[in-house]
Design a protein around this motif. Sequence first.
Motif, PDB file in Angstrom:
ATOM      1  N   ARG A  11      31.025 -23.404 -28.864  1.00 29.30           N
ATOM      2  CA  ARG A  11      29.706 -23.995 -29.112  1.00 29.30           C
ATOM      3  C   ARG A  11      29.845 -25.332 -29.851  1.00 29.30           C
ATOM      4  O   ARG A  11      29.157 -26.297 -29.518  1.00 29.30           O
ATOM      5  N   ALA A  12      30.742 -25.385 -30.804  1.00 29.53           N
ATOM      6  CA  ALA A  12      30.957 -26.635 -31.547  1.00 29.53           C
ATOM      7  C   ALA A  12      31.456 -27.750 -30.622  1.00 29.53           C
ATOM      8  O   ALA A  12      31.019 -28.898 -30.735  1.00 29.53           O
ATOM      9  N   ARG A  13      32.354 -27.403 -29.716  1.00 26.50           N
ATOM     10  CA  ARG A  13      32.853 -28.403 -28.748  1.00 26.50           C
ATOM     11  C   ARG A  13      31.728 -28.910 -27.849  1.00 26.50           C
ATOM     12  O   ARG A  13      31.662 -30.088 -27.525  1.00 26.50           O
ATOM     13  N   THR A  14      30.846 -28.013 -27.457  1.00 26.84           N
ATOM     14  CA  THR A  14      29.756 -28.380 -26.568  1.00 26.84           C
ATOM     15  C   THR A  14      28.730 -29.253 -27.281  1.00 26.84           C
ATOM     16  O   THR A  14      28.171 -30.175 -26.689  1.00 26.84           O
ATOM     17  N   MET A  15      28.506 -28.977 -28.552  1.00 28.91           N
ATOM     18  CA  MET A  15      27.487 -29.715 -29.295  1.00 28.91           C
ATOM     19  C   MET A  15      28.014 -31.061 -29.796  1.00 28.91           C
ATOM     20  O   MET A  15      27.222 -31.915 -30.209  1.00 28.91           O
ATOM     21  N   ALA A  16      29.325 -31.248 -29.765  1.00 28.51           N
ATOM     22  CA  ALA A  16      29.904 -32.513 -30.284  1.00 28.51           C
ATOM     23  C   ALA A  16      29.750 -33.660 -29.310  1.00 28.51           C
ATOM     24  O   ALA A  16      29.478 -33.580 -28.212  1.00 28.51           O
TER      25      ALA A  16
END
Length: 98
Positions: free
Chosen positions: A93-98
């Motif tokens: 999720r963090a990778r997608t939101m970055a």
Amino acid sequence: MVVLARVRLLSANRRVVRGVEGLWIYRLLTQVEPEVYGSKLAYVLVEESGSPLVREMPERRLALLHEAVEVAQALSSANPYREKVLKRALAARARTMA
């Protein structure tokens, strides 16, 4: 429906059923036995978020990852797979939101 999901799970003859079928099976069975199937649901949700079907649909991809995090967080802290699937879901999720 639960019986049908269990039959499909058993007939798949795999450790984890992937894809749309896996999502359907694990979403249904997690409602009945969350500690047994929740970690597999979270795993398949993260996996599906990277599939070609949703790769170009950021809202759908993020929704799958939010669901994965929610499912993983709902697992008991005593569940041996909780930490692993939660870390995986949060990282994706963090990778997608970055």
